[in-house]
Structure formats: structure tokens, C-alpha cells
Design an enzyme around this catalytic site. Structure first.
Site, PDB file in Angstrom:
ATOM      1  N   GLY A  46       0.842  -1.186   0.000  1.00 41.34           N
ATOM      2  CA  GLY A  46       0.000   0.000   0.000  1.00 41.34           C
ATOM      3  C   GLY A  46       0.876   1.234   0.000  1.00 41.34           C
ATOM      4  N   GLN A  51       2.798  10.084   1.173  1.00 43.20           N
ATOM      5  CA  GLN A  51       4.128   9.466   1.172  1.00 43.20           C
ATOM      6  C   GLN A  51       4.946   9.875  -0.058  1.00 43.20           C
ATOM      7  OE1 GLN A  51       2.348   5.402   2.137  1.00 43.20           O
ATOM      8  NE2 GLN A  51       4.311   5.305   3.225  1.00 43.20           N
ATOM      9  N   CYS A  90       5.838   0.024   7.236  1.00 39.63           N
ATOM     10  CA  CYS A  90       5.452   1.191   6.449  1.00 39.63           C
ATOM     11  C   CYS A  90       6.657   1.617   5.620  1.00 39.63           C
ATOM     12  CB  CYS A  90       5.032   2.324   7.389  1.00 39.63           C
ATOM     13  SG  CYS A  90       4.563   3.836   6.533  1.00 39.63           S
ATOM     14  N   LEU A  91       6.427   1.947   4.363  1.00 39.79           N
ATOM     15  CA  LEU A  91       7.532   2.348   3.487  1.00 39.79           C
ATOM     16  C   LEU A  91       8.176   3.661   3.941  1.00 39.79           C
ATOM     17  CD1 LEU A  91       6.009   1.392   0.012  1.00 39.79           C
ATOM     18  CD2 LEU A  91       7.807   0.172   1.258  1.00 39.79           C
ATOM     19  N   HIS A 132      -4.394   1.092   7.439  1.00 38.34           N
ATOM     20  CA  HIS A 132      -3.091   1.765   7.497  1.00 38.34           C
ATOM     21  C   HIS A 132      -3.033   2.947   6.517  1.00 38.34           C
ATOM     22  CE1 HIS A 132       1.507   1.434   7.747  1.00 38.34           C
ATOM     23  NE2 HIS A 132       1.317   2.231   6.709  1.00 38.34           N
ATOM     24  N   GLU A 133      -3.500   2.716   5.293  1.00 37.11           N
ATOM     25  CA  GLU A 133      -3.411   3.771   4.270  1.00 37.11           C
ATOM     26  C   GLU A 133      -4.386   4.910   4.544  1.00 37.11           C
ATOM     27  OE1 GLU A 133      -0.821   3.616   2.560  1.00 37.11           O
ATOM     28  OE2 GLU A 133      -0.429   1.514   3.012  1.00 37.11           O
ATOM     29  N   HIS A 136      -2.906   7.195   6.977  1.00 40.92           N
ATOM     30  CA  HIS A 136      -1.923   8.123   6.385  1.00 40.92           C
ATOM     31  C   HIS A 136      -2.596   9.426   5.940  1.00 40.92           C
ATOM     32  CE1 HIS A 136       2.062   6.377   6.148  1.00 40.92           C
ATOM     33  NE2 HIS A 136       1.616   5.231   5.665  1.00 40.92           N
TER      34      HIS A 136
HETATM   35 NI    NI Z   1       2.586   3.402   5.537  1.00 38.69          NI
END
Ligand code: NI
Length: 183
Positions: A46, A51, A90-91, A132-133, A136
Site C-alpha cells: 500500500g 508518502q 510502512c515504506l 493503514h493507508e 496516512h
Molecule cells: Ni505506511
């Protein structure tokens, strides 16, 4: 293909509540493509627009058949009462993963890049991803939801992470008509 830099923890854009998408144009579809390409390249499941430094309510996700989906202006609910355990990463916090309990199933409603209404039903990893997304887009990171003890360990790991000491970028104002929130 357009792979873009992923913003890391400490970048203020990750702590900003993203704006709803109002214009469903080619620029938006390009953003969705960039999210998809960057997510694939990074091996994530995701990726949310903040991000990439774009403060808009858009994210991409990997569905149960490993196809890339996207959701715009998502609203979550209802959530299942059943909870699931599992590790989450998480990226924007590369290389780190921590245990986080989440509802096992969730319904997400939103729009696609053409403005049509869509509903996504997530269970397991997809449920975790949708939650999660969407977080964000509200400036919330998964580390905010860790239990006290796990959070203490997470903060220590973050302080020791190589990327944590890189200079923090500031939000830039872009002349772009749609993404004028810093990209
Ligand atoms: Ni993330």
C-alpha cells in the site's frame, strides 16, 4: 513508469491531514499511476499520496490477487469486532515492523480515479492495508497505534535507524494547480 521518492518519518507532510480530491482529471490519474509504480518498485502492499509528498486523499493497495487497486476519498466502516494480530510496517519507516492488533475485516467506500463510487471489502492483510493507508490521509502513522510496550521498542528502533538522522525536508509550495500542497 514514474517511480518517485518516498517521504520518511519526520517529513511534516506525513503528519498533515490530506485534502479531499475534488477534481478527477488526468493529473489525478497520473498520481495514481505514480503511486502504483512506486509501491510496486518498493515492494509494498500500500502507498498513500502523502508518502509521495502530495497531501491528497488517495492511496493504492495490493488486492488479494496481487492486482494494484486505488481508492480516493476513502471512508472506512463498519469494522469487524474480530481482531487479528500481525506485524505491520510502512515504506516511510523502512526496515521496521511491529506487532499491531487491528480489526480483521473492514469495508471501505470511496471513489476511483474517474470519480465513480467504489466499495472495497478487506479481510486479513487487505483489511490491515486499508486501515493503514486511510490513517496516512489523516496524518496518522501505524506507530501511533502500537501498545505502550511495543511503542517504546519502536521508538528505540527508529532512533537507531540509519534514515532517522537524515535532514528533514520542509513542505514546499508547488505552483501546480492540483498538487499545490508541496510535492
Ligand atoms: Ni505506511
Amino acid at each position: 513508469m514514474s517511480v518517485r521518492d518516498i517521504r520518511l518519518l519526520g517529513d511534516p507532510v506525513l503528519r498533515t491531514v490530506a485534502d479531499p480530491v475534488a477534481t478527477f482529471d488526468r493529473e489525478l490519474r497520473r498520481l495514481v499511476d505514480d503511486l502504483a509504480d512506486t509501491m510496486r518498485e518498493a515492494g509494498g502492499v500500500g502507498l498513500a499520496a502523502p508518502q509521495l509528498g502530495v497531501s491528497l486523499r488517495v492511496f493504492t493497495y495490493l488486492d488479494d490477487s496481487d492486482e494494484v487497486g486505488h481508492l480516493i476519498n476513502p471512508v472506512l466502516g463498519p469494522f469487524s469486532e474480530d481482531m487479528m494480530d500481525g506485524e505491520e510496517g510502512c515504506l516511510s519507516l523502512p526496515g521496521l515492523a511491529f506487532e499491531l492488533r487491528r480489526p480483521e475485516r473492514v469495508l471501505a467506500v470511496g471513489q476511483n480515479a474517474h470519480g465513480d463510487p467504489v466499495t472495497v471489502e478487506g479481510s486479513g492483510i487487505l483489511s490491515r492495508c486499508l486501515q493503514h493507508e486511510t490513517d496516512h490521509l489523516d496524518g496518522i502513522l501505524f506507530i501511533d497505534r502500537l501498545d505502550k510496550e511495543t511503542k517504546r521498542a519502536a521508538m528505540k528502533a527508529i532512533r537507531e535507524a540509519e534514515w532517522a538522522n537524515e535532514p528533514k525536508p520542509t513542505v514546499k509550495v508547488s505552483p501546480h494547480p492540483l498538487f499545490g500542497r508541496g510535492r
